[in-house]
Design an enzyme around this catalytic site. Structure first.
Site, mmCIF file in Angstrom:
data_model
loop_
_atom_site.group_PDB
_atom_site.id
_atom_site.type_symbol
_atom_site.label_atom_id
_atom_site.label_comp_id
_atom_site.label_asym_id
_atom_site.label_seq_id
_atom_site.Cartn_x
_atom_site.Cartn_y
_atom_site.Cartn_z
ATOM 1 N N SER A 49 1.788 11.118 -1.630
ATOM 2 C CA SER A 49 2.930 10.433 -1.163
ATOM 3 C C SER A 49 4.268 10.939 -1.282
ATOM 4 O O SER A 49 5.580 10.232 -0.717
ATOM 5 C CB SER A 49 2.647 8.858 -1.447
ATOM 6 N N GLU A 82 0.554 9.052 7.974
ATOM 7 C CA GLU A 82 1.612 9.895 8.054
ATOM 8 C C GLU A 82 1.029 11.264 7.927
ATOM 9 O O GLU A 82 0.421 11.684 6.980
ATOM 10 C CB GLU A 82 2.732 9.426 7.109
ATOM 11 N N ASN A 120 7.894 6.855 2.555
ATOM 12 C CA ASN A 120 8.229 6.441 1.492
ATOM 13 C C ASN A 120 9.798 7.211 0.850
ATOM 14 O O ASN A 120 10.292 6.331 -0.302
ATOM 15 C CB ASN A 120 7.303 7.258 0.370
#
Length: 213
Positions: A49, A82, A120
């Protein structure tokens, strides 16, 4: 589907997705093991992430077939995937990853490699700011979360979301931002660091900003 702890079971796979915690040394070690087991045509992906796709790709033999595929928690409920292209990622690998996302019922967004990528980079500093608000005594955790749910139409408050993600994971992502951008606006909240040091990691430890025991 079946579970396994044997890397040999990856032989013949068209796609292998690494999903270890946000620890770069651990990810690099796992990726090397995967790369040593799969065929050269296999796409290797990471579910990171925040960590650089370009950096992770450098440890595999065919970095053009390496890509970031960041699933969102809880994965069965969240529609987004993503997809992050590193410096070495080929057009074919990107297209295959996008087709895979569609096949499993996810909506994909393509972004380029940068600390935290797109989602993020927006989300995690917002959660970190909620921790600062709690730390400064401006409101309780319950009121902060209620304010964001009811005032901003978020499905879950930022502190409850932090507990779901894991406070150690959240801290690791903020540290990647802080080091990657060298910008004080990404400084992790001291309360976040203290809670991780105390072992209060959220749902997985039974206690975070809320008590789950």
């Amino acid at each position: 589907m079946h579970g396994s702890t044997d890397y040999a079971d990856l032989k013949g796979a068209d796609l292998a997705i690494e999903a270890a915690t946000e620890n770069i040394e651990l990810k690099l070690r796992i990726l090397k093991q995967i790369d040593g087991m799969v065929a050269k045509e296999t796409i290797i992906a990471t579910n990171t992430s925040s960590i650089s796709i370009t950096q992770l790709a450098a440890v595999v033999n065919h970095p053009e077939r390496f890509i970031g595929m960041h699933f969102f928690n809880p994965v069965p409920m969240m529609a987004l995937l993503e997809i992050i292209r590193g410096l070495q990622t080929s057009n074919d690998t990107l297209a295959t990853a996008q087709a895979f996302a569609q096949k499993i019922g996810k909506t994909s967004v393509a972004v380029r490699n940068s600390p935290g990528f797109a989602v993020n980079r927006i989300l995690v500093p917002m959660i970190n700011e909620a921790v600062f608000v709690l730390q400064d005594g401006l409101a309780t955790a319950e009121d902060i979360d209620a304010g964001m749910r009811l005032g901003c139409n978020h499905p879950i408050g930022p502190l409850a979301l932090a507990d779901l993600i894991g406070l150690d994971t959240l801290l690791a992502v903020m540290q990647v931002f802080y080091e990657g951008f060298n910008d004080s606006k990404y400084r992790p909240a001291p309360l976040l660091k203290e809670m991780v040091a105390a072992g209060r990691l959220g749902r997985k430890s039974g206690r975070g900003f809320y008590n789950y025991e």
